[in-house]
Scaffold this active site. Structure first.
Site, PDB file in Angstrom:
ATOM      1  N   THR A   1       0.873  -1.184   0.000  1.00  0.00           N
ATOM      2  CA  THR A   1       0.000   0.000   0.000  1.00  0.00           C
ATOM      3  C   THR A   1       0.905   1.227   0.000  1.00  0.00           C
ATOM      4  O   THR A   1       2.015   1.176   0.526  1.00  0.00           O
ATOM      5  CB  THR A   1      -0.863  -0.026   1.276  1.00  0.00           C
ATOM      6  OG1 THR A   1      -1.841  -1.049   1.121  1.00  0.00           O
ATOM      7  CG2 THR A   1      -1.568   1.300   1.546  1.00  0.00           C
TER       8      THR A   1
ATOM      9  N   ARG B   1     -15.205  -5.905   0.337  1.00  0.00           N
ATOM     10  CA  ARG B   1     -14.534  -5.536   1.584  1.00  0.00           C
ATOM     11  C   ARG B   1     -13.927  -4.122   1.436  1.00  0.00           C
ATOM     12  O   ARG B   1     -13.314  -3.792   0.430  1.00  0.00           O
ATOM     13  CB  ARG B   1     -13.433  -6.547   1.881  1.00  0.00           C
ATOM     14  CG  ARG B   1     -12.591  -6.254   3.117  1.00  0.00           C
ATOM     15  CD  ARG B   1     -11.299  -5.537   2.770  1.00  0.00           C
ATOM     16  NE  ARG B   1     -10.407  -5.427   3.916  1.00  0.00           N
ATOM     17  CZ  ARG B   1      -9.317  -4.695   3.916  1.00  0.00           C
ATOM     18  NH1 ARG B   1      -8.976  -4.003   2.854  1.00  0.00           N
ATOM     19  NH2 ARG B   1      -8.557  -4.631   4.978  1.00  0.00           N
TER      20      ARG B   1
ATOM     21  N   GLY C   1     -11.340  -1.344   3.179  1.00  0.00           N
ATOM     22  CA  GLY C   1     -10.271  -1.183   4.163  1.00  0.00           C
ATOM     23  C   GLY C   1     -10.270   0.209   4.771  1.00  0.00           C
ATOM     24  O   GLY C   1     -11.231   0.966   4.659  1.00  0.00           O
TER      25      GLY C   1
ATOM     26  N   THR D   1      -0.889   2.279   7.216  1.00  0.00           N
ATOM     27  CA  THR D   1      -0.897   1.076   6.385  1.00  0.00           C
ATOM     28  C   THR D   1      -0.912  -0.142   7.294  1.00  0.00           C
ATOM     29  O   THR D   1      -0.512  -0.055   8.452  1.00  0.00           O
ATOM     30  CB  THR D   1       0.329   1.028   5.440  1.00  0.00           C
ATOM     31  OG1 THR D   1       0.408  -0.250   4.820  1.00  0.00           O
ATOM     32  CG2 THR D   1       1.638   1.286   6.189  1.00  0.00           C
ATOM     33  N   GLY D   2      -1.360  -1.261   6.763  1.00  0.00           N
ATOM     34  CA  GLY D   2      -1.410  -2.482   7.565  1.00  0.00           C
ATOM     35  C   GLY D   2      -2.788  -3.111   7.475  1.00  0.00           C
ATOM     36  O   GLY D   2      -3.546  -2.847   6.524  1.00  0.00           O
TER      37      GLY D   2
ATOM     38  N   GLY E   1      -6.323  -3.426   7.623  1.00  0.00           N
ATOM     39  CA  GLY E   1      -7.372  -2.412   7.690  1.00  0.00           C
ATOM     40  C   GLY E   1      -8.372  -2.648   8.801  1.00  0.00           C
ATOM     41  O   GLY E   1      -8.866  -1.699   9.426  1.00  0.00           O
TER      42      GLY E   1
HETATM   43  N1  ASP Z   1      -4.585  -0.961   4.999  1.00  0.00           N
HETATM   44  C1  ASP Z   1      -4.800  -1.589   3.741  1.00  0.00           C
HETATM   45  C2  ASP Z   1      -6.154  -2.265   3.785  1.00  0.00           C
HETATM   46  O1  ASP Z   1      -6.468  -2.892   4.783  1.00  0.00           O
HETATM   47  C3  ASP Z   1      -3.764  -2.595   3.378  1.00  0.00           C
HETATM   48  C4  ASP Z   1      -2.322  -2.171   3.649  1.00  0.00           C
HETATM   49  O2  ASP Z   1      -2.063  -1.071   4.070  1.00  0.00           O
HETATM   50  O3  ASP Z   1      -1.433  -2.985   3.373  1.00  0.00           O
HETATM   51  O4  ASP Z   1      -6.864  -2.218   2.822  1.00  0.00           O
END
Ligand code: ASP
Length: 318
Positions: A184, A212, A214, A234-235, A237
């Site tokens: 991301t 879905r 995020g 990020t991470g 969601g």
């Molecule tokens: N946060 C993003 C989501 O959950 C994914 C990511 O940041 O890697 O869609």
């Protein structure tokens, strides 16, 4: 306090920080190219700021460049849903300094579940600037893009061989990627005028169910700006959404440095369970904060004195 931190605390913008996602470590063969792309994004956004441009334009340009790059999970190169399709989310948020008033003007825009726009971050900007709304989704959002002349594409043209291979491998294993997909993208900046802006763009998490949504496009969660700071998260969601993580990082700034603020915000992720997350933050004086608890996260920064730099950020998880 050392000479460099004294300098930093007096400094008054502009500054830009960019990330390429927190998650599993990217394969070694991809690392030089990922690094080059992050530096390119920081250089391009930094050039806008150096020329007196807006924080908003700088973060959009940095994110747009990474959306176009096949190694990041945003725009071209997005990860695939369980059904093998692409559904992207992107959001932007701005705190515009109002010289007559101490309260900044806050604006936000986001596009969710879009599959036919080349650059979702540009669609997020359209939602913010051309509609009375903050979030638009799916077909109607894509119609807004088309009506306003954004580059449209077939969903299949956003699917890279790399993303397809990963999807096929996960389908064979009958489970999504063991390591949370990395890639991301996001950026946060402050400009000469003291305006703060953040942008985040993603293909989401690999193997997600269709429909879905995020955190990336949701103000306060994956993207945030107020009078104190601009933040991109990020991470996972599902964790970031429940915590309102980006807003929380800005709130933790009261009485703390940007680095201490993001570290504290991340501690809430650990308390909440096992989610992986990462944060970048720039405050109104141009100081940076960045932290994550995943296996890997890379950032690049632009600062008029220090120039453009790349960093692999150490995980807060021991
Ligand atoms: N946060 C993003 C989501 O959950 C994914 C990511 O940041 O890697 O869609």
């Amino acid at each position: 306090m050392g000479a460099s931190s004294r300098l930093k605390s007096r400094y008054d913008g502009p500054a830009l920080i960019v990330h390429g996602g927190a998650g599993g470590r990217a394969p070694e063969a991809e690392q030089p190219e990922r690094r080059r792309a992050l530096l390119q994004a920081a250089t391009a956004g930094g050039a806008i700021l150096r020329d007196g441009g807006r924080a908003l334009d700088a973060v959009i340009e940095a994110v747009r460049i990474l959306e176009d790059h096949p190694l990041f999970n945003a725009g071209f190169g997005s990860c695939l849903t369980r059904d093998g399709t692409i559904e992207m989310d992107a959001g932007i948020m701005v705190a515009k300094k109002d010289l007559r008033n101490s309260t900044p003007q806050i604006e936000a825009g986001g596009a969710i579940l879009v599959s036919r726009v080349r650059n979702p971050v540009l669609l997020a900007q359209l939602v913010m600037e051309r509609t009375p709304h903050v979030l638009m989704a799916g077909r109607s959002a894509e119609q807004l893009a088309r009506q306003n002349g954004l580059a449209m594409c077939r969903m299949s043209s956003l699917i890279t061989p790399r993303a397809r291979c990963r999807w096929l491998a996960a389908a064979r294993r009958n489970s999504p990627d063991p390591a949370h997909e990395h890639g991301t993208v996001g950026a946060a900046a402050v400009d000469h005028a003291g305006n703060l802006a953040a942008a985040t763009s993603t293909g989401g998490v690999a193997g997600k169910l269709c429909g879905r949504i995020g955190d990336s496009a949701i103000p306060g969660c994956g993207v945030f700006a107020d009078s104190r700071a601009a933040v991109s998260a990020t991470g996972v969601g599902e964790v970031i959404l429940k915590l309102g993580l980006a807003r929380r990082a800005a709130a933790e700034l009261v009485g703390r440095t940007p680095q201490a603020a993001v570290t504290r915000a991340l501690a809430h992720v650990a308390d909440d369970g096992n989610g992986e997350a990462g944060l970048i933050l720039v405050d109104r004086t141009g100081r940076f904060g960045y932290a994550h608890n995943a296996p890997a996260m890379e950032i690049a920064t632009f600062h008029p004195i220090a120039g453009v730099r790349h960093l692999s950020v150490r995980s807060s998880r021991a």
